[in-house]
Design a protein around this motif. Structure first.
Motif, short mmCIF file in Angstrom:
data_model
loop_
_atom_site.label_atom_id
_atom_site.label_comp_id
_atom_site.label_asym_id
_atom_site.label_seq_id
_atom_site.Cartn_x
_atom_site.Cartn_y
_atom_site.Cartn_z
N LEU A 117 0.85 -1.20 0.00
CA LEU A 117 0.00 0.00 0.00
C LEU A 117 0.88 1.25 0.00
O LEU A 117 0.90 2.02 0.95
CB LEU A 117 -0.92 0.00 1.22
N THR A 118 1.63 1.40 -1.09
CA THR A 118 2.50 2.56 -1.28
C THR A 118 1.94 3.41 -2.42
O THR A 118 1.65 2.90 -3.52
CB THR A 118 3.94 2.12 -1.61
N ALA A 119 1.76 4.69 -2.17
CA ALA A 119 1.08 5.56 -3.12
C ALA A 119 1.83 5.71 -4.43
O ALA A 119 3.07 5.81 -4.46
CB ALA A 119 0.86 6.93 -2.48
N SER A 120 1.09 5.75 -5.52
CA SER A 120 1.64 6.04 -6.84
C SER A 120 1.62 7.54 -7.12
O SER A 120 2.44 8.04 -7.89
CB SER A 120 0.81 5.33 -7.92
N CYS A 121 0.67 8.24 -6.50
CA CYS A 121 0.54 9.67 -6.70
C CYS A 121 -0.27 10.27 -5.57
O CYS A 121 -0.80 9.54 -4.72
CB CYS A 121 -0.11 9.97 -8.06
N GLY A 122 -0.34 11.60 -5.55
CA GLY A 122 -1.11 12.27 -4.52
C GLY A 122 -1.98 13.37 -5.09
O GLY A 122 -1.67 13.94 -6.15
N PHE A 123 -3.09 13.68 -4.40
CA PHE A 123 -4.01 14.73 -4.82
C PHE A 123 -4.06 15.81 -3.74
O PHE A 123 -3.88 15.52 -2.55
CB PHE A 123 -5.43 14.18 -5.01
N SER A 124 -4.33 17.02 -4.14
CA SER A 124 -4.39 18.12 -3.19
C SER A 124 -5.50 19.08 -3.57
O SER A 124 -5.28 20.11 -4.20
CB SER A 124 -3.03 18.86 -3.13
N GLN A 125 -6.71 18.71 -3.20
CA GLN A 125 -7.89 19.55 -3.45
C GLN A 125 -8.45 19.98 -2.09
O GLN A 125 -8.99 19.16 -1.36
CB GLN A 125 -8.94 18.77 -4.22
N LYS A 126 -8.29 21.26 -1.75
CA LYS A 126 -8.68 21.73 -0.43
C LYS A 126 -9.90 22.64 -0.52
O LYS A 126 -9.82 23.75 -1.07
CB LYS A 126 -7.54 22.48 0.24
N PRO A 127 -11.04 22.19 0.03
CA PRO A 127 -12.21 23.07 0.06
C PRO A 127 -12.05 24.14 1.13
O PRO A 127 -11.19 24.02 2.02
CB PRO A 127 -13.35 22.12 0.41
N ALA A 128 -12.82 25.19 1.06
CA ALA A 128 -12.75 26.24 2.07
C ALA A 128 -13.06 25.65 3.44
O ALA A 128 -14.07 24.99 3.63
CB ALA A 128 -13.76 27.34 1.73
N GLY A 129 -12.15 25.83 4.37
CA GLY A 129 -12.33 25.29 5.71
C GLY A 129 -11.90 23.85 5.86
O GLY A 129 -11.99 23.29 6.96
N GLY A 130 -11.43 23.24 4.78
CA GLY A 130 -11.00 21.84 4.86
C GLY A 130 -12.18 20.88 4.84
O GLY A 130 -13.34 21.27 4.69
N TYR A 131 -11.88 19.59 4.99
CA TYR A 131 -12.92 18.57 4.98
C TYR A 131 -13.44 18.38 6.41
O TYR A 131 -12.66 18.16 7.33
CB TYR A 131 -12.39 17.25 4.43
N PRO A 132 -14.75 18.42 6.61
CA PRO A 132 -15.29 18.28 7.97
C PRO A 132 -15.16 16.88 8.54
O PRO A 132 -15.12 16.70 9.75
CB PRO A 132 -16.76 18.67 7.82
N ASP A 133 -15.11 15.87 7.66
CA ASP A 133 -14.97 14.49 8.12
C ASP A 133 -14.48 13.64 6.96
O ASP A 133 -14.32 14.11 5.83
CB ASP A 133 -16.29 13.95 8.70
N TYR A 134 -14.22 12.36 7.24
CA TYR A 134 -13.66 11.48 6.22
C TYR A 134 -14.70 11.07 5.17
O TYR A 134 -14.33 10.72 4.05
CB TYR A 134 -13.03 10.25 6.88
N TYR A 135 -15.95 11.12 5.51
CA TYR A 135 -16.96 10.82 4.51
C TYR A 135 -16.91 11.85 3.39
O TYR A 135 -16.89 11.50 2.20
CB TYR A 135 -18.36 10.80 5.14
N GLU A 136 -16.86 13.12 3.76
CA GLU A 136 -16.79 14.17 2.74
C GLU A 136 -15.50 14.09 1.96
O GLU A 136 -15.48 14.27 0.73
CB GLU A 136 -16.93 15.53 3.40
N LYS A 137 -14.40 13.81 2.63
CA LYS A 137 -13.11 13.75 1.95
C LYS A 137 -13.09 12.62 0.92
O LYS A 137 -12.70 12.81 -0.24
CB LYS A 137 -11.99 13.57 2.97
#
Length: 423
Positions: A100-120
């Protein structure tokens, strides 16, 4: 390592599981498997999301990082080209294990961040899955796979998603007794186990000294194989092996309960008796009654005439403070000579399973799972007339049959459970 306790106590993770996402917790990372994506060749592949899991005790908190990494490849659009603004080569590529080693990463930040892992998870999933579904509309991350658990304190080997989906988690918790005992693993006792194994009882104790024989297989739940029958296992060993695939803490006791070992039942929260008449049964009931242990005794009494089978099935309940009806009215016979016409080896699977179902209904009523307007302590179902009789409850309708042609049932008519603890 799996995270079922964590999932149970974290509303956002539980919601992901309820929706059908494949959720794991591995070395402190949240892993969401079975994510469809498009590769460089514009083909649909499958990968996993991975991100650190922020906790407060055993509950997930709001994610401290908006970054999400991906294992299995680099997601592209439906043409196999980069998705604008999705992949960020500057983020740290996390690894929960060599696999389980990442091939790539994403960086999409909504205003205020993600409130919980469901939203993320669901927001990143929408970005990755859309192109895959443009190629294959059937591609979905909602696989509804069981959430495995290896927690020592967990009852089930995989997460109980049924209770959450049905909205009965809170009321289901009322069934989480510490110790429940089944005495006799013949037809009725085996069906009792089938139903009780699916409830959050911490420990189920099974008592029966007999070997699983061919005739037992025809009135028990499941389908015993020829190899199972040839193995010569005790009934408790066979059924423990079967139901241990689903849950932990099934304790097999390959002995019959007698006056000598009845003390082993006296720390139980509830006892089910699915056994033959005899002096041992009398000793068990006396010990349970004196010590205030609630129990249900089951009985199946049927006979065959020249044309068909007729008879009755019975459940008799004893609760602390409500015990006098059993001896006073002779509801349970202890010896073959008493009501012998109700004590027969003729057993049929639907009669055994119906008896177990009635017993479990009464048990769950006692624990507040089901509504209970009658509070009855004795129920008899008559096969021929299709009538159900209740006695010794608080309703004014007691002692009345439900159905057409109802007739009083003799209080002394015992429906002994045939050969529940016999070969």
């Amino acid at each position: 390592m799996s995270g079922s306790r964590l999932v149970r106590s974290s509303a956002d993770l539980a919601r992901l599981v309820q929706d059908g996402y494949s959720v794991r917790v591995v070395n402190g990372f949240l892993v969401i498997d079975d994510i469809p994506f498009v590769d460089d060749a514009a083909q649909v592949q499958w990968g996993s999301f991975i991100c650190p899991l922020d906790l407060s005790g055993d509950t997930a908190t709001a994610p401290s990082s908006h970054v999400m990494c991906f294992v299995g490849g680099v997601p592209r659009n439906k043409n196999g080209e980069p998705i604008d603004g999705l992949v960020n080569d500057g983020v740290q590529k996390w690894s929960a294990s060599p696999e389980l080693t990442a091939s790539c990463g994403f960086s999409q930040k909504p205003a205020g961040g993600y409130p919980d892992y469901y939203e993320k998870v669901t927001q990143y999933a929408a970005m990755v899955i859309g192109p895959a579904q443009a190629i294959d509309p059937e591609a979905t991350p909602l696989t509804f796979k069981p959430v495995e658990t290896d927690e020592d304190d967990g009852v089930f080997r995989y997460l109980d998603t049924f209770s959450s989906r049905a909205g009965i988690t809170e009321v289901n918790a009322r069934l989480a007794l510490k110790k429940v005992v089944i005495v006799g693993l013949g037809g009725t006792g085996a069906y009792l186990l089938d139903l009780l194994a699916k409830t959050p009882i911490h420990a189920l104790h099974l008592y029966d000294g007999d070997v699983l024989r061919t005739h037992n297989a025809f009135r028990a739940p499941g389908a015993a194989s020829l190899a199972d029958l040839q193995e010569g296992l005790k009934k408790v060993e066979y059924f423990t092996r079967m139901y241990s695939q689903m849950r932990r803490h099934i304790e097999a006791h390959p002995v019959n309960v007698t006056s000598e070992n009845v003390g082993e039942l006296l720390d139980a929260d509830f006892v089910f008796l699915a056994m033959d008449t005899g002096p041992d049964k009398k000793a068990i009931i006396e010990a349970l009654t004196v010590n205030g242990i609630p129990f249900i005794d089951t009985g199946v009494g049927v006979s065959k005439d020249a044309e068909c089978i007729d008879g009755q099935i019975r459940i008799t309940t004893s609760l602390p403070g409500r015990v006098e009806h059993i001896e006073r009215d002779g509801l349970i016979s202890y010896f073959a000579g008493e009501g012998a016409e109700y004590d027969t080896n003729l057993q049929v699977a639907e009669l055994n399973s119906s008896t177990a179902n009635l017993a479990i209904f009464r048990y769950k009523k006692y624990l507040g799972f089901y509504a209970d307007t009658e509070n009855e302590l004795h129920t008899v179902y008559a096969v021929g007339s299709n009538d159900l009789y209740n006695r010794y409850g608080t309703s004014t309708n007691q002692d009345e049959g439900i159905g057409l042609g109802a007739e009083p049932v003799p209080a002394s008519a015992d429906a002994g459970d045939g050969s529940e603890a016999a070969a």
